[in-house]
Design a protein around this motif. Structure first.
Motif, PDB file in Angstrom:
ATOM      1  N   GLY A   1       5.949  12.587   2.798  1.00  0.00           N
ATOM      2  CA  GLY A   1       6.027  12.144   1.414  1.00  0.00           C
ATOM      3  C   GLY A   1       5.356  10.805   1.218  1.00  0.00           C
ATOM      4  O   GLY A   1       4.705  10.268   2.126  1.00  0.00           O
ATOM      5  N   GLU A   2       5.527  10.255   0.042  1.00  0.00           N
ATOM      6  CA  GLU A   2       4.881   9.002  -0.332  1.00  0.00           C
ATOM      7  C   GLU A   2       5.712   7.813   0.138  1.00  0.00           C
ATOM      8  O   GLU A   2       6.871   7.669  -0.222  1.00  0.00           O
ATOM      9  CB  GLU A   2       4.708   8.952  -1.854  1.00  0.00           C
ATOM     10  N   VAL A   3       5.091   6.959   0.965  1.00  0.00           N
ATOM     11  CA  VAL A   3       5.790   5.801   1.520  1.00  0.00           C
ATOM     12  C   VAL A   3       5.010   4.530   1.192  1.00  0.00           C
ATOM     13  O   VAL A   3       3.822   4.575   0.859  1.00  0.00           O
ATOM     14  CB  VAL A   3       5.969   5.921   3.045  1.00  0.00           C
TER      15      VAL A   3
ATOM     16  N   ASP B   1       3.747  -5.350   5.613  1.00  0.00           N
ATOM     17  CA  ASP B   1       4.113  -6.230   6.733  1.00  0.00           C
ATOM     18  C   ASP B   1       4.465  -5.441   7.988  1.00  0.00           C
ATOM     19  O   ASP B   1       5.495  -5.655   8.635  1.00  0.00           O
ATOM     20  CB  ASP B   1       5.290  -7.133   6.347  1.00  0.00           C
ATOM     21  N   ASP B   2       3.585  -4.479   8.364  1.00  0.00           N
ATOM     22  CA  ASP B   2       3.767  -3.682   9.580  1.00  0.00           C
ATOM     23  C   ASP B   2       5.068  -2.893   9.579  1.00  0.00           C
ATOM     24  O   ASP B   2       5.631  -2.588  10.641  1.00  0.00           O
ATOM     25  CB  ASP B   2       3.712  -4.568  10.829  1.00  0.00           C
ATOM     26  N   ASP B   3       5.575  -2.553   8.402  1.00  0.00           N
ATOM     27  CA  ASP B   3       6.774  -1.732   8.295  1.00  0.00           C
ATOM     28  C   ASP B   3       6.520  -0.651   7.259  1.00  0.00           C
ATOM     29  O   ASP B   3       5.522  -0.684   6.531  1.00  0.00           O
ATOM     30  CB  ASP B   3       7.984  -2.585   7.906  1.00  0.00           C
ATOM     31  N   VAL B   4       7.416   0.319   7.179  1.00  0.00           N
ATOM     32  CA  VAL B   4       7.270   1.434   6.255  1.00  0.00           C
ATOM     33  C   VAL B   4       8.579   1.628   5.498  1.00  0.00           C
ATOM     34  O   VAL B   4       9.670   1.520   6.071  1.00  0.00           O
ATOM     35  CB  VAL B   4       6.851   2.726   7.008  1.00  0.00           C
ATOM     36  N   PHE B   5       8.473   1.892   4.189  1.00  0.00           N
ATOM     37  CA  PHE B   5       9.653   2.005   3.339  1.00  0.00           C
ATOM     38  C   PHE B   5       9.518   3.227   2.427  1.00  0.00           C
ATOM     39  O   PHE B   5       8.429   3.744   2.209  1.00  0.00           O
ATOM     40  CB  PHE B   5       9.813   0.752   2.460  1.00  0.00           C
ATOM     41  N   GLY B   6      10.648   3.657   1.893  1.00  0.00           N
ATOM     42  CA  GLY B   6      10.623   4.722   0.906  1.00  0.00           C
ATOM     43  C   GLY B   6      11.597   5.839   1.221  1.00  0.00           C
ATOM     44  O   GLY B   6      12.178   5.912   2.311  1.00  0.00           O
ATOM     45  N   GLU B   7      11.772   6.726   0.252  1.00  0.00           N
ATOM     46  CA  GLU B   7      12.700   7.846   0.386  1.00  0.00           C
ATOM     47  C   GLU B   7      12.404   8.733   1.591  1.00  0.00           C
ATOM     48  O   GLU B   7      13.339   9.192   2.277  1.00  0.00           O
ATOM     49  CB  GLU B   7      12.686   8.662  -0.915  1.00  0.00           C
ATOM     50  N   PRO B   8      11.109   9.020   1.927  1.00  0.00           N
ATOM     51  CA  PRO B   8      10.851   9.835   3.115  1.00  0.00           C
ATOM     52  C   PRO B   8      11.402   9.237   4.406  1.00  0.00           C
ATOM     53  O   PRO B   8      11.821   9.974   5.302  1.00  0.00           O
ATOM     54  CB  PRO B   8       9.313   9.911   3.145  1.00  0.00           C
ATOM     55  N   VAL B   9      11.407   7.914   4.498  1.00  0.00           N
ATOM     56  CA  VAL B   9      11.962   7.270   5.691  1.00  0.00           C
ATOM     57  C   VAL B   9      13.470   7.499   5.749  1.00  0.00           C
ATOM     58  O   VAL B   9      14.016   7.879   6.798  1.00  0.00           O
ATOM     59  CB  VAL B   9      11.642   5.768   5.699  1.00  0.00           C
TER      60      VAL B   9
ATOM     61  N   MET C   1       0.840  -1.187   0.000  1.00  0.00           N
ATOM     62  CA  MET C   1       0.000   0.000   0.000  1.00  0.00           C
ATOM     63  C   MET C   1       0.883   1.248   0.000  1.00  0.00           C
ATOM     64  O   MET C   1       1.848   1.332   0.769  1.00  0.00           O
ATOM     65  CB  MET C   1      -0.915   0.006   1.237  1.00  0.00           C
ATOM     66  N   VAL C   2       0.564   2.207  -0.855  1.00  0.00           N
ATOM     67  CA  VAL C   2       1.327   3.450  -0.950  1.00  0.00           C
ATOM     68  C   VAL C   2       0.459   4.592  -0.429  1.00  0.00           C
ATOM     69  O   VAL C   2      -0.704   4.734  -0.829  1.00  0.00           O
ATOM     70  CB  VAL C   2       1.746   3.721  -2.406  1.00  0.00           C
ATOM     71  N   ARG C   3       1.039   5.411   0.485  1.00  0.00           N
ATOM     72  CA  ARG C   3       0.277   6.526   1.060  1.00  0.00           C
ATOM     73  C   ARG C   3       1.182   7.721   1.292  1.00  0.00           C
ATOM     74  O   ARG C   3       2.391   7.571   1.475  1.00  0.00           O
ATOM     75  CB  ARG C   3      -0.353   6.108   2.392  1.00  0.00           C
ATOM     76  N   ASP C   4       0.571   8.909   1.330  1.00  0.00           N
ATOM     77  CA  ASP C   4       1.286  10.128   1.710  1.00  0.00           C
ATOM     78  C   ASP C   4       1.176  10.295   3.220  1.00  0.00           C
ATOM     79  O   ASP C   4       0.075  10.500   3.753  1.00  0.00           O
ATOM     80  CB  ASP C   4       0.689  11.347   1.005  1.00  0.00           C
ATOM     81  N   LEU C   5       2.310  10.210   3.902  1.00  0.00           N
ATOM     82  CA  LEU C   5       2.333  10.274   5.357  1.00  0.00           C
ATOM     83  C   LEU C   5       3.487  11.144   5.831  1.00  0.00           C
ATOM     84  O   LEU C   5       4.411  11.452   5.073  1.00  0.00           O
ATOM     85  CB  LEU C   5       2.483   8.869   5.952  1.00  0.00           C
ATOM     86  N   THR C   6       3.432  11.518   7.098  1.00  0.00           N
ATOM     87  CA  THR C   6       4.569  12.186   7.739  1.00  0.00           C
ATOM     88  C   THR C   6       5.339  11.153   8.549  1.00  0.00           C
ATOM     89  O   THR C   6       4.769  10.475   9.414  1.00  0.00           O
ATOM     90  CB  THR C   6       4.099  13.326   8.657  1.00  0.00           C
ATOM     91  N   VAL C   7       6.615  11.007   8.225  1.00  0.00           N
ATOM     92  CA  VAL C   7       7.489  10.059   8.928  1.00  0.00           C
ATOM     93  C   VAL C   7       8.102  10.769  10.133  1.00  0.00           C
ATOM     94  O   VAL C   7       8.625  11.880  10.015  1.00  0.00           O
ATOM     95  CB  VAL C   7       8.587   9.527   7.996  1.00  0.00           C
TER      96      VAL C   7
END
Length: 416
Positions: free
Chosen positions: A99-101, A105-113, A1-7
């Protein structure tokens, strides 16, 4: 799942240097206080803690304003001399990037992280540091944002404009519904941990007078009982523990059962109430040395003295078990040698502390085999017999001067 969130990234400044001056037990207590506070506040501010990595925390928020307020709450609470519950303040760094993350599996990935972690490495304690992408999402009237320059991070192609919000920038109480329950229109609103301070009146009866420590179930206060006089202990329940309908229902069942316990050997439970979106537990305040202190001084007790102590503990446990609850943490530190009768304190704390699953750090010397199995994650059922096991260990220690199983650390004790 891809979402716009604040990390959201938070960690303890000077962690390595501080741990070099502490014992292993002090370091573990510090990390427990950090994790407990971060989890409580992030959950209260409608965020989600993804994971803890050493002295760092990774969380995500749908709302950047809530992320900033969570950061300011954590900095303010753990930065107090008495806020951490471990004898001193913790200096916290917080970094935010939006940004978009990808969630998997209960984890978060992507450039914002990645960028948020890089930003945290350059952040200063006592302020929330954020990138331009998060800054654009804020209502600027709520915070005193300051430019923090353009920064170039390893592995990030373009320079990043940064901003800072000092901890004293006038954080405004978040107006939101309470965690774990619905409220009718016009009901009291949610208070974060930093809003609950001395001088606050709870239930039009209890005035918080002195902050105690952060226990397994939340923040403790000494409070004045304006209804019947005297003082009581008020525990502000950690919202994370009751953030699901099932956990809240079990919490209410436990407190209702506790309210039926009548014994001179159990600290009186005055009840629980919900106000301003938070749950509070009121218990008799007992001023007396613990059995642990007396055991450390006397080492061994003669048989008549040991029998008197054990009879009183057993009477208290019988009253709890008759009401359908177990103590869960029977240990000398939770037995106060009050006059004329000793009293058990912290009844049901262990069960409340594990309402959302997982395990807590029981006193290993008094941990029953089934509790050890729960710590190991085998899911073995625990009932009142664990209290009786602990009573037997205390009996052995009263008469011999030491528990039957000893070792260098908790793991070696539990393995026996």
């Amino acid at each position: 799942m891809v979402r716009d969130l604040t990390v959201f990234i938070a960690d303890i400044e000077g962690f390595t240097e501080r741990t070099s001056r502490q014992s292993r037990e002090e370091t573990l207590a510090m990390l427990r206080a950090f994790k407990r506070t971060v989890t409580s506040i992030v959950t209260a501010r409608e965020g989600h803690v993804v994971k803890f990595i050493g002295d760092g925390a990774l969380a995500i928020f749908d709302d950047a304003v809530h992320a900033v307020r969570a950061g300011l709450d954590i900095i303010g609470f753990l930065g107090k001399d008495d806020g951490s519950g471990i004898g001193g303040p913790l200096h916290i760094r917080v970094a935010l990037h939006s940004g978009e993350v990808s969630l998997e599996d209960d984890d978060v990935f992507g450039e914002p992280v990645n960028l948020a972690f890089r930003l945290e490495e350059t952040a200063e304690a006592g302020r929330v540091t954020l990138t331009e992408s998060t800054y654009r999402l804020l209502n600027k009237a709520l915070f005193s944002c300051q430019p923090a320059g353009i920064r170039q991070f390893k592995g990030i192609l373009s320079p990043v404009a940064c901003h800072e919000i000092p901890a004293d920038s006038g954080n405004v109480t978040l107006q939101t519904e309470p965690v774990g329950a619905s409220q009718p229109a016009g009901a009291a609103r949610f208070l974060s941990d930093t809003d609950i301070e001395t001088g606050l009146m709870i239930g039009n009866r209890y005035i918080l007078r002195k902050r105690l420590s952060i226990g397994m179930t939340g923040i403790g206060f000494e409070a004045e009982d304006t209804g019947f006089g005297g003082t009581v202990t008020v525990r502000v329940v950690d919202p994370f523990l009751i953030a699901t309908p099932a956990a809240l229902g079990r919490f209410m069942a436990i407190t209702r059962a506790l309210a039926t316990v009548t014994s001179p050997h159990v600290a009186t439970f005055h009840g629980a109430l919900s106000e301003m979106g938070r749950y509070f537990m009121m218990t008799e305040q007992v001023e007396a040395p613990s059995l642990r202190e007396q055991m450390d001084q006397a080492r061994r007790f003669d048989a008549p003295a040991a029998a008197r102590i054990l009879r009183s503990i057993a009477a208290g446990l019988m009253a709890l078990h008759a009401s359908g609850v177990r103590h869960g943490e029977v240990a000398p530190c939770n037995i106060l040698m009050a006059s004329p009768e000793l009293k058990l304190i912290e009844a049901c704390t262990a069960e409340i502390a594990t309402l959302r699953g997982g395990s807590m750090n029981w006193s290993p010397d008094y941990t029953s085999p089934e509790q050890a199995c729960e710590i190991a994650g085998t899911g073995q059922v625990i009932d009142h017999r664990s209290d009786l096991y602990a009573l037997g260990i205390i009996a052995y220690e009263l008469l011999t001067g030491e528990p039957p199983f000893t070792g260098g650390d908790s793991r070696s004790i539990l393995s026996r």
